[in-house]
Design an enzyme around this catalytic site. Structure first.
Site, mmCIF file in Angstrom:
data_model
loop_
_atom_site.group_PDB
_atom_site.id
_atom_site.type_symbol
_atom_site.label_atom_id
_atom_site.label_comp_id
_atom_site.label_asym_id
_atom_site.label_seq_id
_atom_site.Cartn_x
_atom_site.Cartn_y
_atom_site.Cartn_z
ATOM 1 C CG ASN A 1 17.456 54.503 30.607
ATOM 2 O OD1 ASN A 1 17.864 54.021 32.072
ATOM 3 N ND2 ASN A 1 18.259 54.524 29.816
ATOM 4 C CE LYS B 1 18.592 59.592 37.776
ATOM 5 N NZ LYS B 1 17.961 59.213 36.469
ATOM 6 C CB ILE C 1 22.096 48.909 38.360
ATOM 7 C CG1 ILE C 1 20.955 49.098 38.969
ATOM 8 C CG2 ILE C 1 21.855 47.996 37.236
ATOM 9 C CD1 ILE C 1 20.259 47.927 39.691
ATOM 10 C CE1 TYR D 1 21.927 60.300 38.223
ATOM 11 C CE2 TYR D 1 21.899 59.551 40.537
ATOM 12 C CZ TYR D 1 21.834 59.288 39.355
ATOM 13 O OH TYR D 1 21.443 57.886 38.882
ATOM 14 N NE ARG E 1 27.980 52.720 26.873
ATOM 15 C CZ ARG E 1 28.307 54.096 26.278
ATOM 16 N NH1 ARG E 1 27.297 55.100 26.386
ATOM 17 N NH2 ARG E 1 29.172 54.007 25.419
HETATM 18 N N1 LIG Z 1 23.897 52.246 37.444
HETATM 19 C C1 LIG Z 1 23.140 52.393 38.492
HETATM 20 O O1 LIG Z 1 23.889 52.011 39.621
HETATM 21 C C2 LIG Z 1 22.147 53.613 38.730
HETATM 22 C C3 LIG Z 1 21.594 53.688 39.652
HETATM 23 C C4 LIG Z 1 20.462 54.609 39.865
HETATM 24 C C5 LIG Z 1 20.118 55.165 38.766
HETATM 25 N N2 LIG Z 1 20.576 54.939 37.435
HETATM 26 C C6 LIG Z 1 19.914 55.766 36.258
HETATM 27 O O2 LIG Z 1 19.589 54.577 35.449
HETATM 28 C C7 LIG Z 1 19.817 55.407 34.079
HETATM 29 C C8 LIG Z 1 20.606 54.476 33.113
HETATM 30 O O3 LIG Z 1 22.116 54.364 33.655
HETATM 31 P P1 LIG Z 1 23.065 53.228 33.371
HETATM 32 O O4 LIG Z 1 23.453 53.040 34.843
HETATM 33 O O5 LIG Z 1 22.350 52.221 32.379
HETATM 34 O O6 LIG Z 1 24.293 54.141 32.692
HETATM 35 P P2 LIG Z 1 25.082 53.876 31.367
HETATM 36 O O7 LIG Z 1 26.194 54.952 31.198
HETATM 37 O O8 LIG Z 1 25.608 52.635 31.231
HETATM 38 O O9 LIG Z 1 23.858 54.281 30.157
HETATM 39 C C9 LIG Z 1 23.294 55.527 30.155
HETATM 40 C C10 LIG Z 1 23.109 55.677 28.722
HETATM 41 O O10 LIG Z 1 22.597 56.959 28.420
HETATM 42 C C11 LIG Z 1 23.004 57.759 27.480
HETATM 43 N N3 LIG Z 1 22.883 59.139 27.835
HETATM 44 C C12 LIG Z 1 23.703 60.051 28.727
HETATM 45 N N4 LIG Z 1 23.353 61.403 28.648
HETATM 46 C C13 LIG Z 1 22.580 61.184 27.373
HETATM 47 C C14 LIG Z 1 22.025 62.587 26.537
HETATM 48 N N5 LIG Z 1 22.162 63.665 26.776
HETATM 49 N N6 LIG Z 1 21.312 62.147 25.467
HETATM 50 C C15 LIG Z 1 21.261 60.872 24.777
HETATM 51 N N7 LIG Z 1 21.705 59.703 25.567
HETATM 52 C C16 LIG Z 1 22.578 60.219 26.583
HETATM 53 C C17 LIG Z 1 24.583 57.285 27.660
HETATM 54 O O11 LIG Z 1 25.212 57.752 26.519
HETATM 55 C C18 LIG Z 1 24.387 56.138 27.920
HETATM 56 O O12 LIG Z 1 24.620 55.283 26.761
HETATM 57 C C19 LIG Z 1 20.263 56.720 34.207
HETATM 58 O O13 LIG Z 1 19.223 57.757 34.398
HETATM 59 C C20 LIG Z 1 21.031 56.556 35.586
HETATM 60 O O14 LIG Z 1 21.074 57.948 36.427
HETATM 61 C C21 LIG Z 1 21.900 54.044 37.294
#
Ligand SMILES: NC(=O)c1ccc[n+]([C@@H]2O[C@H](COP(=O)([O-])OP(=O)(O)OC[C@H]3O[C@@H](n4cnc5c(N)ncnc54)[C@H](O)[C@@H]3O)[C@@H](O)[C@H]2O)c1
Length: 272
Positions: free
Chosen positions: A87, A166, A195, A162, A16
């Protein structure tokens, strides 16, 4: 302008959110994509959406032996591993006095230990393949993108774990850029601001949660913080998963063949 036809990519946490958008964009540029998520249900849905050149393997990136299984499955499925996007991630926040050892460690495990294990597992195939190609007088570029956050580059109250994970992954990025440049691999980080995914869902009254290994973990951002973030963002809004994916795909493409060891912030101009 470029094609990724014939390239094999691995995107972790691509069931996702941003990971799914990255997988879709890589596939639409012609790459074969191995998807992964801890959540098998959404993974199937993502695989159907990403298309016929995709495969998937459900599993927990923090299980010590799983990253190698996933890398091996990618090489078995496609005969190669040319693009790796680390990711998978989530937040588990609290102020430091309320943060347990388990909570802090969980953030290091998913955001830096898992990417380390993926790259270590891929190193044998990458080195041997690059040496053979170079002996044949060919330079074949490969790509690693580690996902970070402005929490990692700027720090953010409530995110000691976190932001540490990161920040640490950027050390991995810079070191691997130096170790793997000789094998024609570029290694970069992309750090996001806010995001639009479930990680930043508005916390309205009841806590929003995600389930992680049988545990309900509260995630989300208070509405007033979301409103403030939009107000102070130079572009006046939160980013979309597709916009996030664009910055990542740049580093997966030939457009970035002479860029390595960098941290690109994709945040609409916002910093914490
Ligand atoms: N959304 C934001 O604002 C934001 C900001 C900065 C960084 N990020 C980073 O972007 C990346 C994607 O996040 P997102 O916003 O799409 O979140 P999200 O929750 O929509 O998607 C992240 C996916 O990673 C999977 N996941 C988590 N832990 C896992 C594990 N141990 N093994 C396998 N899969 C696992 C989850 O099930 C999920 O489907 C992450 O690393 C997050 O930290 C997101």
């Amino acid at each position: 302008m470029f094609t990724l036809e014939g390239k094999a990519a691995l995107v972790t946490g691509s069931g996702r959110g941003i990971g799914r958008a990255i997988a879709k964009m890589l596939a639409s540029a012609g790459a074969s994509v191995m998807l992964n998520d801890i959540d098998g249900g959404v993974l199937q849905e993502a695989e159907a959406e990403v298309g016929s050149l995709s495969k998937s393997l459900a599993g927990d990136m923090t299980a010590p032996d799983f990253p190698k299984k996933l890398v091996d499955a990618t090489i078995d499925a496609f005969g190669a591993i040319d693009i790796i996007v680390n990711n998978a991630g989530y937040t588990w926040d609290n102020v430091i006095q309320k943060m347990s050892d388990e909570q802090f460690q969980a953030m290091l495990d998913i955001h830096v230990v898992a990417p380390f294990r993926v790259l270590r597992a891929a190193s044998g195939w990458i080195r041997e393949t690059a040496k053979r190609e170079m002996a044949e007088g060919r330079r074949v570029m490969r790509k690693v993108v580690n996902i970070t956050s402005i929490s990692g580059t700027d720090g953010n109250a409530g995110q000691a774990g976190y932001s540490s994970g990161k920040a640490a992954v950027n050390g991995l990025t810079k070191t691997m850029a130096k170790e793997w440049g000789r094998y024609n691999v570029t290694v970069n980080s992309v750090g996001f601001g806010l995001i639009e995914t479930r990680l930043i869902q508005p916390l309205q009254g009841a806590h929003a949660t995600i389930e992680m290994k049988g545990r309900e973990i509260p995630v989300g951002v208070q509405q007033k913080h979301l409103d403030a973030a939009k107000l102070t963002n130079p572009m006046g809004r939160i980013g979309t998963p597709e916009e996030a994916a664009g910055a990542v795909v740049f580093f997966c493409s030939p457009l970035s063949d002479y860029v390595s060891g960098e941290v690109l912030i994709c945040s609409g101009g916002s910093h914490f």
